[in-house]
Design an enzyme around this catalytic site. Structure first.
Site, PDB file in Angstrom:
ATOM      1  N   VAL A 105      42.746  30.030  37.972  1.00 44.63           N
ATOM      2  CA  VAL A 105      43.879  30.332  38.837  1.00 44.63           C
ATOM      3  C   VAL A 105      43.408  31.288  39.924  1.00 44.63           C
ATOM      4  O   VAL A 105      42.805  32.315  39.631  1.00 44.63           O
ATOM      5  CB  VAL A 105      45.043  30.966  38.044  1.00 44.63           C
ATOM      6  CG1 VAL A 105      46.206  31.290  38.970  1.00 44.63           C
ATOM      7  CG2 VAL A 105      45.485  30.047  36.920  1.00 44.63           C
ATOM      8  N   CYS A 106      43.659  30.935  41.182  1.00 46.22           N
ATOM      9  CA  CYS A 106      43.314  31.803  42.308  1.00 46.22           C
ATOM     10  C   CYS A 106      41.808  32.102  42.279  1.00 46.22           C
ATOM     11  O   CYS A 106      40.992  31.197  42.259  1.00 46.22           O
ATOM     12  CB  CYS A 106      44.171  33.071  42.240  1.00 46.22           C
ATOM     13  SG  CYS A 106      44.185  34.080  43.735  1.00 46.22           S
ATOM     14  N   ALA A 107      41.437  33.376  42.249  1.00 44.88           N
ATOM     15  CA  ALA A 107      40.018  33.738  42.250  1.00 44.88           C
ATOM     16  C   ALA A 107      39.304  33.321  40.981  1.00 44.88           C
ATOM     17  O   ALA A 107      38.070  33.380  40.908  1.00 44.88           O
ATOM     18  CB  ALA A 107      39.870  35.250  42.454  1.00 44.88           C
ATOM     19  N   GLY A 108      40.044  32.878  39.975  1.00 45.60           N
ATOM     20  CA  GLY A 108      39.414  32.397  38.754  1.00 45.60           C
ATOM     21  C   GLY A 108      38.439  31.257  38.991  1.00 45.60           C
ATOM     22  O   GLY A 108      37.537  31.032  38.181  1.00 45.60           O
ATOM     23  N   THR A 125      41.290  27.314  45.795  1.00 46.89           N
ATOM     24  CA  THR A 125      41.520  28.716  45.440  1.00 46.89           C
ATOM     25  C   THR A 125      42.489  29.291  46.459  1.00 46.89           C
ATOM     26  O   THR A 125      43.023  28.566  47.305  1.00 46.89           O
ATOM     27  CB  THR A 125      40.202  29.501  45.383  1.00 46.89           C
ATOM     28  OG1 THR A 125      40.449  30.816  44.855  1.00 46.89           O
ATOM     29  CG2 THR A 125      39.568  29.625  46.766  1.00 46.89           C
TER      30      THR A 125
END
Length: 304
Positions: A105-108, A125
């Protein structure tokens, strides 16, 4: 029992974690067998919002039906992201190699990149770091301005709240659109967000409109996609004529009739079942087709 393991990185955003966790927790409340675990390299994990989290140090034994989710964190650049040990990266690699699914998720997505799982795959992202992700992992295909992507059991989403969309998509593919719609309604989340063409969920792809009549009809179809739903019954449920409902529905969904929308839901669910070993005939019956030849024709035509 399917394990959902959240791999926690220091400085993570609470909503990146809480959104998907709520989706799978709600699905468990409705009888889907999920067990949520929170794993980190240290027992206490600080968050960007200031609330410390408690995590276990060892992941549960995982199988192909399990999922690892990496919530995003606050960092001005991906290069300045928190350090993560080799054991965490190997956990992601091993789980995927054994047939499991990994999600960022996102920066994951950065952690999936470090593990080598973005190479040759589509990903996304947060819009602030899309260009950097593409620069850091040139073998990846970064898709801009979408809510999420899926590619060979590697799932990534844009910023923060899009983790909910990602989790709802996974519920829809695993258990059917009716299950995802039920979870969304319980969370008071309206599945209306469109992630763009690369988004594969028919339920979400046709929800980027503001016609409440059509949304209510879609709610019926999402929940009962595997049952006969004649146009007259749908129109009667909304107190409109069949002609009016067809006009409203096609205008709101970009050309889909209620029947074609239902067929897209059935086909999406059937493809998931077939991909997990179900025969075409059995999948056709499971999603509501009386004649398996209809499913074969839709697959051949690529109806979506």
């Amino acid at each position: 029992m399917s394990h959902i393991v959240f791999l926690l990185v220091p400085g993570l955003h609470l909503l990146d974690l809480a959104g998907p966790a709520q989706v799978f927790s709600t699905a468990a409340d409705f009888g889907h067998s999920y067990q949520l675990s929170y794993v980190a390299e240290q027992p206490t994990v600080p968050t960007t919002q200031g609330l410390p989290l408690t995590a276990r140090l060892d992941p549960p034994d995982l199988g192909p039906g399990d999922l690892i989710v990496v919530p995003g964190w606050r960092s001005r650049t991906l290069a300045a992201s928190p350090p993560v040990g080799a054991a965490c990266l190997q956990l992601l690699r091993d789980h995927h190699a054994q047939g499991g699914t990994v999600a960022g998720v996102c920066a994951g997505a950065e952690l999936l990149g470090r593990a080598g799982l973005l190479d040759g795959r589509r990903c996304t992202t947060h819009h602030d770091v899309q260009d950097e992700l593409a620069h850091r992992y040139p073998k990846a295909s970064v898709v801009r301005d979408v809510l999420y992507t899926t590619d060979d059991r590697v799932v990534t989403s844009a910023g923060v709240a899009s983790g909910i969309d990602l989790a709802l998509h996974l519920i829809a593919t695993r258990h059917g659109p009716g299950a995802a719609a039920r979870v969304a309604r319980d969370m008071v989340v309206y599945a209306r967000r469109n992630g763009g063409e690369p988004q594969t969920s028919a339920m979400l792809r046709a929800r980027s409109h503001f016609d409440d009549t059509v949304h209510r009809v879609q709610d019926l179809l999402d929940t009962r996609f595997d049952q006969p739903m004649p146009l007259r019954a749908l129109a009667a449920a909304e107190g409109v004529s069949e002609r009016t409902l067809t006009r409203l529905f096609t205008r709101a969904t970009g050309g889909l009739t209620p029947l074609r929308y239902q067929q897209a839901l059935r086909l999406e669910r059937a493809e998931y079942l077939i991909g997990h070993g179900t025969t075409v005939d059995a999948a056709a019956r499971a999603v509501g087709f009386e004649d398996p030849r209809m499913l074969r024709r839709l697959r051949a035509r690529g109806v979506r």
